[in-house]
Each structure stands twice: as structure tokens, then as C-alpha cells.
Scaffold this motif. Structure first.
Motif, PDB file in Angstrom:
ATOM      1  N   GLU A 165      25.127 -17.243   8.504  1.00 46.17           N
ATOM      2  CA  GLU A 165      24.022 -16.378   8.920  1.00 46.17           C
ATOM      3  C   GLU A 165      23.574 -15.396   7.853  1.00 46.17           C
ATOM      4  OE1 GLU A 165      24.954 -13.509  11.949  1.00 46.17           O
ATOM      5  OE2 GLU A 165      27.105 -13.617  11.528  1.00 46.17           O
ATOM      6  N   TYR A 166      24.446 -15.054   6.914  1.00 51.22           N
ATOM      7  CA  TYR A 166      24.074 -14.060   5.919  1.00 51.22           C
ATOM      8  C   TYR A 166      23.484 -14.672   4.644  1.00 51.22           C
ATOM      9  CZ  TYR A 166      26.729 -10.936   8.935  1.00 51.22           C
ATOM     10  OH  TYR A 166      27.171 -10.213  10.015  1.00 51.22           O
ATOM     11  N   ALA A 167      23.494 -15.989   4.544  1.00 58.09           N
ATOM     12  CA  ALA A 167      22.903 -16.648   3.374  1.00 58.09           C
ATOM     13  C   ALA A 167      21.399 -16.797   3.596  1.00 58.09           C
ATOM     14  CB  ALA A 167      23.544 -18.015   3.161  1.00 58.09           C
ATOM     15  N   PRO A 168      20.622 -16.791   2.525  1.00 57.02           N
ATOM     16  CA  PRO A 168      19.161 -16.862   2.691  1.00 57.02           C
ATOM     17  C   PRO A 168      18.699 -18.242   3.130  1.00 57.02           C
ATOM     18  CG  PRO A 168      19.748 -16.974   0.374  1.00 57.02           C
ATOM     19  CD  PRO A 168      21.017 -16.678   1.114  1.00 57.02           C
ATOM     20  N   ASN A 169      17.570 -18.255   3.826  1.00 54.90           N
ATOM     21  CA  ASN A 169      16.920 -19.520   4.119  1.00 54.90           C
ATOM     22  C   ASN A 169      16.356 -20.103   2.826  1.00 54.90           C
ATOM     23  OD1 ASN A 169      17.434 -18.954   6.806  1.00 54.90           O
ATOM     24  ND2 ASN A 169      15.403 -18.119   7.197  1.00 54.90           N
ATOM     25  N   ALA A 170      16.010 -21.375   2.876  1.00 54.33           N
ATOM     26  CA  ALA A 170      15.440 -22.044   1.705  1.00 54.33           C
ATOM     27  C   ALA A 170      14.080 -22.620   2.063  1.00 54.33           C
ATOM     28  CB  ALA A 170      16.370 -23.148   1.214  1.00 54.33           C
ATOM     29  N   ASN A 171      13.054 -22.226   1.316  1.00 48.02           N
ATOM     30  CA  ASN A 171      11.723 -22.779   1.530  1.00 48.02           C
ATOM     31  C   ASN A 171      11.611 -24.156   0.883  1.00 48.02           C
ATOM     32  OD1 ASN A 171      10.785 -20.456   2.810  1.00 48.02           O
ATOM     33  ND2 ASN A 171      10.258 -19.487   0.878  1.00 48.02           N
ATOM     34  N   LEU A 172      10.936 -25.069   1.568  1.00 53.78           N
ATOM     35  CA  LEU A 172      10.597 -26.356   0.970  1.00 53.78           C
ATOM     36  C   LEU A 172       9.424 -26.122   0.021  1.00 53.78           C
ATOM     37  CD1 LEU A 172      10.847 -28.466   4.221  1.00 53.78           C
ATOM     38  CD2 LEU A 172      12.241 -28.834   2.186  1.00 53.78           C
ATOM     39  N   GLN A 173       9.637 -26.354  -1.281  1.00 57.60           N
ATOM     40  CA  GLN A 173       8.608 -26.034  -2.267  1.00 57.60           C
ATOM     41  C   GLN A 173       7.834 -27.264  -2.717  1.00 57.60           C
ATOM     42  OE1 GLN A 173      11.138 -23.952  -5.141  1.00 57.60           O
ATOM     43  NE2 GLN A 173      10.327 -22.002  -4.415  1.00 57.60           N
ATOM     44  N   THR A 174       8.527 -28.260  -3.240  1.00 59.88           N
ATOM     45  CA  THR A 174       7.901 -29.518  -3.655  1.00 59.88           C
ATOM     46  C   THR A 174       8.619 -30.634  -2.924  1.00 59.88           C
ATOM     47  OG1 THR A 174       7.455 -28.611  -5.843  1.00 59.88           O
ATOM     48  CG2 THR A 174       7.281 -31.000  -5.595  1.00 59.88           C
ATOM     49  N   THR A 175       7.892 -31.406  -2.151  1.00 57.10           N
ATOM     50  CA  THR A 175       8.525 -32.418  -1.308  1.00 57.10           C
ATOM     51  C   THR A 175       8.163 -33.832  -1.759  1.00 57.10           C
ATOM     52  OG1 THR A 175       6.696 -32.365   0.274  1.00 57.10           O
ATOM     53  CG2 THR A 175       8.539 -30.866   0.670  1.00 57.10           C
ATOM     54  N   ASN A 176       8.950 -34.786  -1.259  1.00 53.59           N
ATOM     55  CA  ASN A 176       8.669 -36.222  -1.400  1.00 53.59           C
ATOM     56  C   ASN A 176       8.601 -36.668  -2.860  1.00 53.59           C
ATOM     57  OD1 ASN A 176       8.480 -36.200   1.391  1.00 53.59           O
ATOM     58  ND2 ASN A 176       6.257 -36.020   1.390  1.00 53.59           N
ATOM     59  N   ILE A 177       9.560 -36.207  -3.673  1.00 54.32           N
ATOM     60  CA  ILE A 177       9.702 -36.724  -5.025  1.00 54.32           C
ATOM     61  C   ILE A 177      10.541 -37.995  -4.902  1.00 54.32           C
ATOM     62  CG2 ILE A 177      10.525 -36.243  -7.359  1.00 54.32           C
ATOM     63  CD1 ILE A 177      10.376 -33.231  -6.595  1.00 54.32           C
ATOM     64  N   GLY A 178       9.912 -39.131  -5.088  1.00 56.74           N
ATOM     65  CA  GLY A 178      10.563 -40.398  -4.778  1.00 56.74           C
ATOM     66  C   GLY A 178      11.528 -40.863  -5.858  1.00 56.74           C
ATOM     67  N   ALA A 179      12.410 -41.740  -5.467  1.00 58.29           N
ATOM     68  CA  ALA A 179      13.339 -42.412  -6.370  1.00 58.29           C
ATOM     69  C   ALA A 179      13.675 -43.769  -5.772  1.00 58.29           C
ATOM     70  CB  ALA A 179      14.606 -41.586  -6.576  1.00 58.29           C
ATOM     71  N   MET A 180      14.319 -44.620  -6.572  1.00 63.38           N
ATOM     72  CA  MET A 180      14.641 -45.965  -6.104  1.00 63.38           C
ATOM     73  C   MET A 180      15.525 -45.939  -4.868  1.00 63.38           C
ATOM     74  SD  MET A 180      15.473 -47.905  -9.689  1.00 63.38           S
ATOM     75  CE  MET A 180      16.074 -49.373  -8.833  1.00 63.38           C
ATOM     76  N   ASN A 181      16.396 -44.955  -4.774  1.00 57.71           N
ATOM     77  CA  ASN A 181      17.383 -44.946  -3.697  1.00 57.71           C
ATOM     78  C   ASN A 181      17.294 -43.693  -2.833  1.00 57.71           C
ATOM     79  OD1 ASN A 181      18.292 -43.580  -6.056  1.00 57.71           O
ATOM     80  ND2 ASN A 181      20.381 -43.517  -5.253  1.00 57.71           N
ATOM     81  N   GLY A 182      16.114 -43.117  -2.712  1.00 54.13           N
ATOM     82  CA  GLY A 182      15.987 -41.971  -1.813  1.00 54.13           C
ATOM     83  C   GLY A 182      14.820 -41.090  -2.151  1.00 54.13           C
ATOM     84  N   VAL A 183      14.935 -39.824  -1.769  1.00 49.60           N
ATOM     85  CA  VAL A 183      13.835 -38.875  -1.958  1.00 49.60           C
ATOM     86  C   VAL A 183      14.424 -37.503  -2.271  1.00 49.60           C
ATOM     87  CG1 VAL A 183      13.693 -38.206   0.492  1.00 49.60           C
ATOM     88  CG2 VAL A 183      11.651 -38.059  -0.961  1.00 49.60           C
ATOM     89  N   ILE A 184      13.649 -36.709  -3.012  1.00 51.14           N
ATOM     90  CA  ILE A 184      14.078 -35.373  -3.424  1.00 51.14           C
ATOM     91  C   ILE A 184      13.086 -34.359  -2.874  1.00 51.14           C
ATOM     92  CG2 ILE A 184      14.480 -33.837  -5.396  1.00 51.14           C
ATOM     93  CD1 ILE A 184      14.982 -36.494  -7.021  1.00 51.14           C
ATOM     94  N   HIS A 185      13.612 -33.260  -2.312  1.00 50.57           N
ATOM     95  CA  HIS A 185      12.791 -32.138  -1.878  1.00 50.57           C
ATOM     96  C   HIS A 185      13.292 -30.884  -2.591  1.00 50.57           C
ATOM     97  CE1 HIS A 185      11.313 -34.772   1.284  1.00 50.57           C
ATOM     98  NE2 HIS A 185      12.543 -34.930   1.743  1.00 50.57           N
ATOM     99  N   GLN A 186      12.440 -30.228  -3.336  1.00 50.91           N
ATOM    100  CA  GLN A 186      12.849 -28.992  -4.027  1.00 50.91           C
ATOM    101  C   GLN A 186      12.845 -27.828  -3.050  1.00 50.91           C
ATOM    102  OE1 GLN A 186      11.025 -27.913  -7.912  1.00 50.91           O
ATOM    103  NE2 GLN A 186      10.612 -25.917  -6.977  1.00 50.91           N
TER     104      GLN A 186
END
Length: 784
Positions: free
Chosen positions: A444-465
């Protein structure tokens, strides 16, 4: 695809009456004892009479009498048969004729011609000379349409050389040039397949209002297209142009076309160009072109001038970002894609934790914090200062757990995220809030994380910054993730805060009840309080043993503590003593609420401090909790800032406190909840307004490059719960999220590198949830 022919439909001026030919020996007299200029040769050569008459009609015959050196490609009379130029303007007819004339320093004999471009005396946009493509690979051809007549070349004159040709050389447009040069055959095919022929055929003479006239085209060579097809085949299995979706091919080609400008090579250095597609590319001082990909392009053929623009041949197909990223999506695994995007901190941690293989082979969704987020993370936690501090097997396992909390098994695109828990490879869950575009960790005391750059594709999945490192409840303690400061009182002589302090003894437990010094059931501040369970009829007391040597209480003015009555206890009368005796002050502890007491030392008749007692002064059994015990409450020193913004009743350093934002009520000098000094800013946010307090920027605007942190303190009013604020240092929503806790002051120190915009048009403290609630803000400023 002869665009110009559709407009010119040639015939040179006025065709003379029918003519007859003499013997071949009289057709092409050579330079001999009676030298002649080009105009004289044309006038005396029967099979070139139509050309000569056209030159006279256009008042150009005198040009070929001048002492300059010319190369003339002279069409035979037969080339003019069936052609009428009467619909052309005088200027247009002159341009057709001049397209057969090269103004040169040395006459171009057939033996010295080489494959490449010459400049004719005809002109295109901005009076640039049109280009003529000469191909000597087989027989000599001009623009791939006209050939030299056998045995009729190299006719010498006093002012140049004449070559008889079998056709009229029409002024070429861009696509005519592309068709003429075999190096651009794939480019021409691609233009047709993408349906861009009309777009590249814009002509001033047909559409004077068209903003795309003239055009500058960077045309990739056939070899460049071969390299592109190799990339596309590896990524998508496309083996030919026809396999490429038309819209993708059109985007690629429009990235090579600049409308409204005839940009010759000498004007291109150190420029940024905006093609028809809209996305820019840059050209450096050496003419090297940089697009969205990681390889550059060079101009191999410059300034091929046409009637509607100019072509520059280049050795690489330029790729807009979307196309390049889609190729990377299909050709790089998650590890390589993370490397490609520069997430070096995450990759270094993954390598140390033994997760590199998983990133290369397993299907995963990676929620990757930025490098800056890792810097903030290590500056926050207390047990590790850097990645290097994870040394032992147990610590490396902890690091692995932290990273696996950022991995979801399988591919989940941002559009597939739904509100609620999302599983992680670590086992704990994160909570997705789609409306806010963020992830909420379990700690509860750690900060939330905003989704900044989404759907960075790769051969075996996806990356969301994401903007912050996610911390789970499972890992927080081992990391040393701090509990936010609670606003507990500070004493000149502290006695108890979470434990007995300053030499006082917690082993002297009194009588008539049970006493727990590390209770966590009801706490005023910190993590512990003292629980006193009084027995009925015993008049029990807890006794905190006095320190040795005994402090002299004459130098103190007040005795402070907080107490809470357990449910069902009613009001408990408690005798508070500062001696091992019954000489004290009676107070009432109320059921179900924390009450803070401040008793003047002068009210106590005995301050020998043999013990501090909290004695049940009633016969009934009851339970109370005591916390925050000490002498003389000390107001903490107000923080000092290198660039102060707010402290007591107004803004400083030239900032403007009259710019009160929107979506709520803002009181600049509230005295209800104050961390330091006498006032704080009270912010009463309205529901659904996402209101913001705006502190107007100073004039002149301070340069923040010399500062490292933005600092402030905030307090959540009772009933507000934990709420999210967006802090920004600009007149915009580019900022950093923080959580404000109900009922306690929290100090925030945010690194300036966490802000993407520090223009300081204003400082915003924005409600980033749809609820209405009240907070207080104090002590705002920047530090170096």
C-alpha cells in the motif's frame, strides 16, 4: 505513363509544307573547309527542316548561332509526322525545343557519352534545368524512348556537335524519369501498386492551386527495395511487393515524397523534412538521411529534375516509425526488444536474477519500468542502494521476485486490460485501473505505476512501459521499503514512540492488569502503542520506570500523551503521575477515539520521576491504549529550500498565489491542519472535476537545471482515505503521481528527472481520481 505527353501532345510549332529528299550524300554535310554553326547545319539539312522551321518560329535559331558550345539532339522530319503543337503556348513550345539542347563546355560526342544524366536547356520548377537520362548500356538511348540514328552522330560545327535522333524528347515529369532509369523500376512498380500515380503526377499547368506542386521525391533504388523485401520476408513472410498490404506500401512511399517544394541537393544539408505522410526525417551536413529505423540512407543520384519536381536516388527505403516498429515486433524477442528500446536497468536486473532466458523464450507481457524509475526505486528503499548490492543467493532470489512481479504469463495488449487484479509470474497480483491508465501494487505504501507507452510488440510477447517500479507486499519488507512518515509528535524528552525510549524502562509493568508495550491493534502514530487491560477492583496501573540519572523536569513545561478507550469501556478515569506515587492529574479517556493530552508540569505536585504511572481510577475493568508519550512537544523545524514556493500564508520567490485552479475550493492560509509554521493550503476537491490547485509561475521563470528535487508535504483529511494526486511542473498533465494518506502528514521529495516537462509555466497539484475529498499542503519548494 507519359504524363507530359498527355499535356503537350506534341508538334513543334508550324509544320512546313511537304518536302522531298535529295541524295543521302547531301543530307548531313560534315565540318570541312567550309565550317558552319549548328543553326546553319540545321537550315541546310533537308531531313532536319521541320526542326529548323520550329526553331525559327520559336525564335531559337539564333541561339544555335552563338559562340557557346552546344550538344543538339535533332529529331528527323519523320519524328514530327502526325503531331500538332498548335495547342501549346509559345513558352511550352520553346521548352520542348530546348529539351533537345545541352549547353556544355566540351561537345558530347557519341563516344564520350556515358550512362547518367545531362542537363538540358529546358526548365522546370524555379527555372531549374530539366534532366536527360542517357543510357549507353546497349545502343545509346535518351530517356529510354529516343535513339541516335545510325551513322548520323557527331556532326561537328563551329559551336558544338549535333546528333540526329529518331524521336522527339519530351520534357519529362517525375514518373517519366523513374520509368526511364532501370535503377528505379521497382519504385515505379510500387507507385502503381499503391495507387499513387495521380499523387506524383501533379502539374502546375493543370492545377495551379495544388499545394503539392512541385514535388521532391527520394526514390529508393532497386537494390534498396531488395533489402527491404529481405526484412519484410523475415518479419511477415512477404516475398514480393504484391504481398505488402496496399496501405502499408502507400505509407512507405508517401514517407519519400515532400509536397510543395523543389529541393535540390545543395539545400538539403542540416534540415528536417516533413513528407506527405507527416512523420519527419532528418538530413545531416553530409546529406545522410536518418529515418525511424537504425540505419541511414545516402543520396546516390542527386537532382534529377523533372517538369513537376526533382528526384534524388537513395540507397535505402526510408521507414516510418509504425512500419519499422512492426518489423521489430516480428523479428526481436522480448530481451532484444527491451535492449532495442533502451530499458537497460531492467535488463541488467534480469540478467543478474537469471531471467534473460525467460525473456528470450517464454510468452510474456512485460510491464517495464523506465531507467529513471529504477533510480527512484533505489533512492527510496533502505536495504539496497543499487543492483550491485544484491549479493547473496537469498538477495538475488528477492531481486527475481521483484522482477517477476512485473511479468504476466501470456500476451495481453493494453486494450485487453480490465479493471481488477492481474496475475503475475511472482504470484502476487497487481490491480489494474483502466480509467486511470495505471497499475496499483499490493504494497500500500509503494507508488502506483502509470502506463506510459503500451503495446511494444516482440516475437514472444508484448512490452508496456510504466512510470514506477512495482512493489508487492511480499517483497516490501526485505527491500526495506519505508512506511511513510506519520506526522508523529517530536518531544524534547521522548518517553514512548513505538517503544520506550531515552533510558526509560518498559519492564516495570505495574499491577492490576495486563500491559502490552508493542500492541498493534490501535495505534495513534507509527506501528505500536501500549495496551492497558485494567482488572476490575484492582485500581491497576502501568508504571514506566524512570531513567538514571533522573532528568530535571524544571526545564520542561508540559507532559504529553495520547489515549484511546476500547469499545465497551465507556469513559475511563485515569490518574496520571510523574512519580512513584498517587500524586497526579486525573484525565478522562473516551471510548472509541484517540485524544491527545497536554498537561502543564506545574499541575503535578510531585515530579520526582521515580516512575510515570497511568492508573485506573475506577473500580470497573476497562481497556485503554496509550501512545506518543513525552515532555515538551517540539514543533519540527520548517524545512529550508534553495528555491522556496510556499511557507505560511503565501507563495514566495515571485510565484503567484492568486491562480487558484479549478474544480474545488482552495484556502491559502488555512490553520486547520498545519505541518510547520501557522498556515497551510487547504484543497477541497469537487467530485468528478479532477480539480487542480495551480501556483502561477514566477517571472522570470527560474531555471530548474540547477535543482534536483521538488518537495512538499500533504495531509489527508479524515474520511478522505488514500487518494492519488498528479504533481506537474508545467501548465499540462505531464507529471508524477503520489498517494496522500488520510490522517497523517507525508513528506514528498520527487527527483526532477521524474518530470518530462519542467517548463514551470505553473505548479499543479491535481486530483487524479473522480472523488471529492480534502487535503492540506505545506512546505513547498525546490532543492539542489
Amino acid at each position: 505513363m507519359k504524363i507530359i505527353k498527355l499535356q503537350y501532345l506534341l508538334l513543334f510549332a508550324i509544320v512546313a509544307s511537304l518536302y522531298s529528299c535529295d541524295d543521302d550524300d547531301e543530307l548531313y554535310p560534315q565540318l570541312g573547309e567550309d565550317p558552319r554553326n549548328l543553326s546553319e547545319i540545321l537550315s541546310e539539312t533537308p531531313d532536319l527542316s521541320v526542326l529548323y522551321q520550329a526553331l525559327v518560329a520559336a525564335d531559337l535559331d539564333s541561339t544555335l548561332r552563338e559562340t557557346s558550345t552546344y550538344t543538339v539532339f535533332a529529331p528527323t522530319n519523320a519524328a514530327f509526322e502526325g503531331v500538332d503543337l498548335s495547342s501549346l503556348s509559345e513558352e511550352e513550345r520553346q521548352n520542348v525545343l530546348l529539351n533537345h539542347v545541352i549547353n556544355t563546355t566540351t561537345a558530347d560526342f557519341a563516344s564520350t557519352l556515358s550512362t547518367g544524366y545531362l542537363s538540358t536547356m529546358a526548365t522546370g520548377p524555379e527555372e531549374t534545368n530539366l534532366s536527360l537520362y542517357v543510357d549507353t548500356s546497349n545502343e545509346i538511348t535518351l530517356n529510354q524512348e529516343v535513339s541516335l540514328v545510325s551513322n548520323s552522330s557527331d556532326v561537328g560545327s563551329t559551336n558544338g556537335v549535333l546528333h540526329v535522333v529518331d524521336g522527339i524528347i519530351m520534357p519529362p515529369a517525375i514518373l517519366d524519369h523513374a520509368e526511364a532509369n532501370p535503377q528505379f523500376s521497382t519504385f515505379t512498380e510500387a507507385v502503381e501498386m499503391a495507387g499513387l500515380t495521380d499523387a506524383l503526377s501533379v502539374m502546375e499547368v493543370t492545377d495551379t492551386e495544388n499545394p503539392n506542386y512541385p514535388l521532391t521525391v527520394f526514390a529508393p533504388t532497386n537494390a534498396a527495395f531488395e533489402n527491404l523485401m529481405m526484412q519484410l520476408n523475415g518479419a511477415f513472410g512477404w516475398s514480393s511487393l504484391s504481398d505488402i498490404p496496399t496501405d502499408v506500401l502507400a505509407d512507405i512511399l508517401q514517407y519519400h515524397v515532400i509536397g510543395g517544394e523543389n529541393l535540390v541537393a545543395e539545400t538539403l544539408a542540416n534540415t528536417e523534412q516533413t513528407p506527405m505522410l507527416g512523420e519527419t526525417f532528418s538530413i545531416d551536413a553530409d546529406g545522410v538521411i536518418s529515418d525511424a529505423s537504425y540505419s541511414t540512407s545516402n543520396v546516390t543520384v542527386a537532382d534529377v529534375q523533372g517538369t513537376n519536381g526533382v528526384i534524388h536516388g537513395i540507397d535505402k527505403v526510408l521507414l516510418p516509425n509504425d512500419v519499422f516498429q512492426s518489423i521489430l515486433d516480428e523479428t526481436l524477442n522480448l530481451k532484444d526488444r527491451l535492449q532495442d528500446r533502451g530499458y537497460t536497468s531492467f535488463l541488467a536486473a534480469a540478467d543478474k536474477a537469471g531471467l534473460t532466458s525467460s525473456l528470450e523464450t517464454e510468452e510474456l507481457s512485460v510491464f517495464v519500468p523506465t531507467n529513471e524509475a529504477f533510480n527512484t526505486f533505489f533512492s527510496t528503499i533502505e536495504n539496497f542502494e543499487s543492483l550491485d548490492d544484491f549479493d547473496t543467493a537469498e538477495e538475488i532470489e528477492l531481486l527475481k521476485s521483484v522482477l517477476e512481479y512485473h511479468l504476466h504469463a501470456g500476451t495481453v495488449m493494453s486494450s485487453a486490460l480490465t479493471d481488477g487484479p492481474l496475475s503475475t509470474v511472482q504470484g502476487d497480483e497487481v490491480t489494474v485501473e483502466t480509467s486511470e491508465g495505471r497499475l496499483v501494487p499490493s504494497y500500500e505504501y509503494a507508488p502506483n505505476a502509470n502506463l506510459q507507452t503500451t503495446n511494444i510488440g516482440a516475437m514472444n510477447g508484448v512490452i508496456h512501459q510504466i512510470s514506477n517500479v512495482l512493489v508487492s507486499s511480499e517483497d516490501a519488507s526485505a527491500l526495506g521499503y519505508p512506511v511513510p512518515a506519520t506526522g508523529a509528535p517530536e518531544f524534547a524528552l521522548p518517553v514512548y514512540y513505538d517503544a520506550v525510549e531515552s533510558g526509560f524502562q518498559d519492564t516495570w509493568d505495574g499491577w492490576g492488569g495486563t500491559y502490552t508495550y508493542d500492541n498493534t491493534e490501535n495505534v495513534s502514530n507509527g506501528s505500536n502503542s501500549i495496551k492497558l487491560e485494567y482488572e476490575a477492583g484492582s485500581y491497576g496501573a502501568i508504571q514506566i520506570g524512570g531513567p538514571s540519572p533522573t532528568p530535571d523536569l524544571s526545564s520542561y513545561s508540559t507532559f504529553h500523551f495520547s489515549a484511546y478507550g476500547a469499545p465497551g469501556s465507556g469513559t475511563t478515569n485515569v490518574l496520571v503521575s510523574l512519580c512513584d506515587c498517587d500524586a497526579g492529574v486525573e484525565i478522562q479517556v473516551e471510548e472509541g477515539e484517540w485524544t491527545t493530552y497536554s498537561i502543564p508540569i506545574s499541575n503535578f505536585t510531585d515530579t520526582s520521576l521515580g516512575a510515570i504511572r497511568f492508573k485506573n481510577n475506577d473500580e470497573a475493568a476497562s481497556t485503554i491504549y496509550v501512545d506518543d508519550i513525552g515532555f515538551d512537544l517540539q514543533a519540527p523545524a520548517a524545512p529550508t529550500f534553495d528555491l522556496p514556493i510556499y511557507y505560511d500564508e503565501g507563495t514566495e520567490s515571485g510565484f503567484n498565489d492568486t491562480w487558484d485552479g479549478w474544480g474545488g475550493t482552495y484556502t491559502w492560509a488555512s490553520t486547520e491542519q498545519v505541518q510547520d509554521g501557522t498556515t497551510a493550503v487547504k484543497l477541497e476537491y469537487d467530485a468528478d472535476s479532477y480539480g487542480a490547485l495551480q501556483i502561477g509561475g514566477a517571472d522570470p521563470v527560474p531555471d530548474l537545471s540547477g535543482y534536483s528535487t521538488f518537495n512538499f508535504s500533504a495531509y489527508g483529511a479524515p474520511g478522505s482515505g488514500t487518494k492519488t494526486l498528479l504533481i506537474s511542473l508545467c501548465g499540462c498533465d505531464a507529471g508524477v503521481e503520489v498517494q496522500v494518506m488520510e490522517g497523517e502528514w507525508t513528506d514528498y521529495s520527487i527527483p526532477l528527472y521524474s518530470f518530462t516537462d519542467t517548463s514551470l509555466g505553473e505548479i499543479r497539484i491535481k486530483n487524479n481520481v473522480s472523488d471529492s475529498y480534502t487535503i492540506y499542503v505545506d512546505n513547498i519548494g525546490f532543492n539542489q
